[in-house]
Design a protein around this motif. Structure first.
Motif, PDB file in Angstrom:
ATOM      1  N   ASN A 182       1.448  -1.410   0.551  1.00 26.02           N
ATOM      2  CA  ASN A 182      -0.286   0.446  -0.012  1.00 26.02           C
ATOM      3  C   ASN A 182       0.861   1.091  -0.030  1.00 26.02           C
ATOM      4  OD1 ASN A 182      -2.467   1.299   0.130  1.00 26.02           O
ATOM      5  ND2 ASN A 182      -2.809   1.212   2.477  1.00 26.02           N
ATOM      6  N   VAL A 183       1.772   1.302  -1.293  1.00 25.93           N
ATOM      7  CA  VAL A 183       3.024   2.156  -0.819  1.00 25.93           C
ATOM      8  C   VAL A 183       2.151   4.094  -1.273  1.00 25.93           C
ATOM      9  CG1 VAL A 183       2.984   2.073  -3.863  1.00 25.93           C
ATOM     10  CG2 VAL A 183       4.980   3.004  -1.925  1.00 25.93           C
ATOM     11  N   PHE A 184       0.861   4.001  -1.931  1.00 23.27           N
ATOM     12  CA  PHE A 184       0.510   4.537  -2.374  1.00 23.27           C
ATOM     13  C   PHE A 184       0.012   5.576  -1.105  1.00 23.27           C
ATOM     14  CE2 PHE A 184       1.331   2.874  -6.134  1.00 23.27           C
ATOM     15  CZ  PHE A 184       1.317   3.458  -6.639  1.00 23.27           C
ATOM     16  N   GLY A 185      -0.501   4.424  -0.295  1.00 23.83           N
ATOM     17  CA  GLY A 185      -1.348   5.240   0.582  1.00 23.83           C
ATOM     18  C   GLY A 185      -3.081   5.552   1.129  1.00 23.83           C
ATOM     19  N   ASP A 186      -3.185   4.757  -0.494  1.00 22.52           N
ATOM     20  CA  ASP A 186      -4.881   5.015  -0.015  1.00 22.52           C
ATOM     21  C   ASP A 186      -6.081   3.594  -0.375  1.00 22.52           C
ATOM     22  OD1 ASP A 186      -4.105   3.741  -3.093  1.00 22.52           O
ATOM     23  OD2 ASP A 186      -4.542   5.540  -4.089  1.00 22.52           O
ATOM     24  N   SER A 187      -5.805   2.389  -1.303  1.00 22.50           N
ATOM     25  CA  SER A 187      -6.123   0.856  -0.646  1.00 22.50           C
ATOM     26  C   SER A 187      -5.099   0.370  -1.263  1.00 22.50           C
ATOM     27  CB  SER A 187      -7.503   0.843  -1.388  1.00 22.50           C
ATOM     28  OG  SER A 187      -7.383   1.067  -2.257  1.00 22.50           O
ATOM     29  N   PRO A 188      -5.204  -0.920  -1.190  1.00 20.31           N
ATOM     30  CA  PRO A 188      -4.381  -1.552  -1.479  1.00 20.31           C
ATOM     31  C   PRO A 188      -4.269  -2.219  -3.175  1.00 20.31           C
ATOM     32  CG  PRO A 188      -3.708  -2.768   0.011  1.00 20.31           C
ATOM     33  CD  PRO A 188      -5.063  -1.536   0.250  1.00 20.31           C
ATOM     34  N   SER A 189      -3.212  -2.306  -4.394  1.00 17.61           N
ATOM     35  CA  SER A 189      -3.856  -2.772  -5.235  1.00 17.61           C
ATOM     36  C   SER A 189      -4.324  -4.651  -5.051  1.00 17.61           C
ATOM     37  CB  SER A 189      -3.066  -2.705  -6.201  1.00 17.61           C
ATOM     38  OG  SER A 189      -2.253  -1.287  -6.197  1.00 17.61           O
ATOM     39  N   PRO A 190      -5.391  -5.207  -5.907  1.00 13.71           N
ATOM     40  CA  PRO A 190      -5.423  -6.122  -5.442  1.00 13.71           C
ATOM     41  C   PRO A 190      -4.657  -6.856  -6.297  1.00 13.71           C
ATOM     42  CG  PRO A 190      -7.589  -5.007  -7.043  1.00 13.71           C
ATOM     43  CD  PRO A 190      -6.042  -3.843  -6.590  1.00 13.71           C
ATOM     44  N   PRO A 191      -4.256  -8.381  -5.857  1.00 16.47           N
ATOM     45  CA  PRO A 191      -3.181  -9.084  -6.425  1.00 16.47           C
ATOM     46  C   PRO A 191      -2.661  -9.462  -8.048  1.00 16.47           C
ATOM     47  CG  PRO A 191      -3.379 -10.188  -3.836  1.00 16.47           C
ATOM     48  CD  PRO A 191      -4.834  -8.787  -4.396  1.00 16.47           C
ATOM     49  N   GLU A 192      -4.241  -9.626  -8.471  1.00 16.49           N
ATOM     50  CA  GLU A 192      -4.372 -10.070  -9.800  1.00 16.49           C
ATOM     51  C   GLU A 192      -3.592  -8.730 -10.287  1.00 16.49           C
ATOM     52  OE1 GLU A 192      -8.208  -9.012  -8.415  1.00 16.49           O
ATOM     53  OE2 GLU A 192      -7.149 -10.147  -8.161  1.00 16.49           O
ATOM     54  N   SER A 193      -3.447  -7.984  -9.801  1.00 15.87           N
ATOM     55  CA  SER A 193      -3.405  -6.684 -10.652  1.00 15.87           C
ATOM     56  C   SER A 193      -1.626  -5.738 -10.301  1.00 15.87           C
ATOM     57  CB  SER A 193      -4.049  -5.300  -9.896  1.00 15.87           C
ATOM     58  OG  SER A 193      -5.489  -5.479 -10.576  1.00 15.87           O
ATOM     59  N   VAL A 194      -1.406  -6.827  -9.793  1.00 13.37           N
ATOM     60  CA  VAL A 194       0.268  -6.444  -9.424  1.00 13.37           C
ATOM     61  C   VAL A 194       1.632  -6.997 -10.293  1.00 13.37           C
ATOM     62  CG1 VAL A 194       2.093  -6.827  -7.698  1.00 13.37           C
ATOM     63  CG2 VAL A 194      -0.046  -6.030  -7.207  1.00 13.37           C
ATOM     64  N   CYS A 195       2.093  -6.279 -10.822  1.00 17.17           N
ATOM     65  CA  CYS A 195       2.933  -6.995 -11.958  1.00 17.17           C
ATOM     66  C   CYS A 195       3.982  -6.500 -11.075  1.00 17.17           C
ATOM     67  CB  CYS A 195       2.717  -6.438 -13.543  1.00 17.17           C
ATOM     68  SG  CYS A 195       1.128  -6.788 -14.000  1.00 17.17           S
ATOM     69  N   HIS A 196       5.563  -7.560 -10.923  1.00 17.31           N
ATOM     70  CA  HIS A 196       6.865  -7.376 -10.662  1.00 17.31           C
ATOM     71  C   HIS A 196       7.895  -7.383 -11.700  1.00 17.31           C
ATOM     72  CE1 HIS A 196       6.065  -7.982  -6.125  1.00 17.31           C
ATOM     73  NE2 HIS A 196       4.498  -8.610  -6.331  1.00 17.31           N
ATOM     74  N   LEU A 197       8.370  -6.481 -12.294  1.00 18.32           N
ATOM     75  CA  LEU A 197       8.709  -6.380 -12.716  1.00 18.32           C
ATOM     76  C   LEU A 197      10.586  -6.825 -12.879  1.00 18.32           C
ATOM     77  CD1 LEU A 197       7.517  -4.220 -15.146  1.00 18.32           C
ATOM     78  CD2 LEU A 197       6.926  -5.781 -15.921  1.00 18.32           C
ATOM     79  N   ASP A 198      11.172  -7.630 -13.112  1.00 15.81           N
ATOM     80  CA  ASP A 198      12.466  -8.672 -12.770  1.00 15.81           C
ATOM     81  C   ASP A 198      13.387  -7.818 -14.770  1.00 15.81           C
ATOM     82  OD1 ASP A 198      14.789  -9.434 -12.581  1.00 15.81           O
ATOM     83  OD2 ASP A 198      14.043 -11.272 -11.572  1.00 15.81           O
ATOM     84  N   ILE A 199      13.863  -6.961 -13.669  1.00 17.55           N
ATOM     85  CA  ILE A 199      14.761  -6.651 -15.272  1.00 17.55           C
ATOM     86  C   ILE A 199      16.330  -7.270 -15.074  1.00 17.55           C
ATOM     87  CG2 ILE A 199      15.016  -4.238 -14.266  1.00 17.55           C
ATOM     88  CD1 ILE A 199      17.199  -3.573 -12.836  1.00 17.55           C
ATOM     89  N   LEU A 200      16.315  -8.403 -14.691  1.00 23.08           N
ATOM     90  CA  LEU A 200      17.268  -9.664 -15.011  1.00 23.08           C
ATOM     91  C   LEU A 200      16.722 -10.395 -16.433  1.00 23.08           C
ATOM     92  CD1 LEU A 200      20.408 -10.636 -14.490  1.00 23.08           C
ATOM     93  CD2 LEU A 200      19.558 -11.697 -12.617  1.00 23.08           C
ATOM     94  N   THR A 201      15.944 -11.203 -15.595  1.00 27.03           N
ATOM     95  CA  THR A 201      15.405 -12.688 -16.452  1.00 27.03           C
ATOM     96  C   THR A 201      14.033 -12.104 -16.764  1.00 27.03           C
ATOM     97  OG1 THR A 201      13.955 -13.049 -14.257  1.00 27.03           O
ATOM     98  CG2 THR A 201      15.858 -13.634 -13.965  1.00 27.03           C
ATOM     99  N   ASP A 202      12.785 -11.122 -16.997  1.00 32.98           N
ATOM    100  CA  ASP A 202      12.146 -10.490 -17.416  1.00 32.98           C
ATOM    101  C   ASP A 202      12.576 -10.398 -19.400  1.00 32.98           C
ATOM    102  OD1 ASP A 202      10.543 -11.097 -15.617  1.00 32.98           O
ATOM    103  OD2 ASP A 202       9.623  -8.968 -15.507  1.00 32.98           O
TER     104      ASP A 202
END
Length: 296
Positions: A115-135
């Protein structure tokens, strides 16, 4: 509307990211500009924010016609560009057409703040971790010199990145980017919004890989020096766009009798953060900011 939250970890400090991001955006824009397409900078000037203080407003036109898939070209005009306005009140960056970003510092952050934006957490299915090494990135963007499994920084002694680097690297930070896209055309909405997000993902991934790979080019620069570099590169990219369009005999398009527009913005978030665009007022409804195109 399709919303995704992108999280991109970087083997940098937040202060380093500030310089590296500015350097990368300028150089990346220059490399991608040519043949009448790419990035034209319309405005780049200081601006103040009631909460975050002095920052920088940048307005760009991103010409994309040749990069559109065939199914989209059937309803998008021949001359097509995106208008982007970005307010950089570091470490907060507000981009009018798609992105609100927030690089996190302090305690070690490797992308696990929900909840870095301080309002409400993004749904887990909407969170995308981008890996600058392997993606994976598009083949046309791959360069061995930007492959972080081979990268070593002489100035910082960092690199190469290895498996599980996000849990092992020091320093480590994460840039959080919340992206909302809306294309309200029946029968095309889902496909177009997914296409927009795919391109945003590729741009974020390639750009952040480059920011790290180019560490020895920008490391040690101060803000004034990187702003001067930014100014020089912007003049070059503008000249590339204008000269190739002129050589092709295409004058700037006249004001169209009609236009098509694509709304991709997060205006409620802009209002929440205290930024007002020319289209906003305290007493009038807030129309969506749009990506403009001209007819054939």
């Amino acid at each position: 509307m399709l919303m995704k939250e992108y999280r991109i970890c970087m083997p940098l400090t937040v202060d380093e990211y500030r310089i590296g991001q500015l350097y990368m955006i300028s150089k990346h824009s220059s490399e991608q500009t040519g043949g009448g397409e790419g990035v034209e900078v319309v405005r780049n000037e200081p601006q103040s924010h009631p909460q975050h203080g002095i920052g920088q407003l940048t307005e760009k036109r991103i010409y994309l016609s040749s990069k559109l898939p065939s199914w989209m070209r059937t309803f998008v005009p021949r001359i097509f560009y995106i208008t982007e306005k970005a307010w950089n009140f570091y470490p907060y960056t507000i981009t009018e057409y798609t992105v609100i970003s927030h690089p996190v510092w302090g305690t070690r952050d490797n992308g696990n703040n929900d909840n870095v934006f301080g309002d409400s957490p993004s749904p887990p299915e909407s969170v995308c971790h981008l890996d600058i090494l392997t993606d994976p990135i598009p083949d046309r963007h791959y360069k061995q010199s930007e492959d972080l499994s081979h990268w070593v920084s002489k100035k910082t002694g960092r690199g190469p990145l290895v498996a599980d680097w996000r849990n092992k690297s020091e320093p480590i930070m994460c840039s959080y980017k919340r992206v909302q896209c809306s294309f309200e055309v029946y029968g095309l909405q889902g496909r177009t919004e997914e296409f927009i997000h795919k391109n945003i993902r590729d741009i974020l991934l390639v750009g952040h890989r480059q920011a790290v790979a180019w560490t020895d080019e920008w490391h040690g620069m101060n803000l004034e020096e990187v702003r001067e570099y930014e100014k020089e590169l912007q003049e070059q990219t503008n000249s590339k766009v204008k000269s190739t369009q002129s050589n092709a005999g295409s004058a700037p398009p006249p004001r169209p009798a009609f236009s098509r527009s694509l709304s991709v913005t997060d205006e409620p978030a802009l209002k929440k953060l205290g930024v007002k665009t020319p289209a906003m007022s305290d007493s009038q409804p807030h129309p969506p900011v749009r990506l403009h195109s001209t007819p054939e």
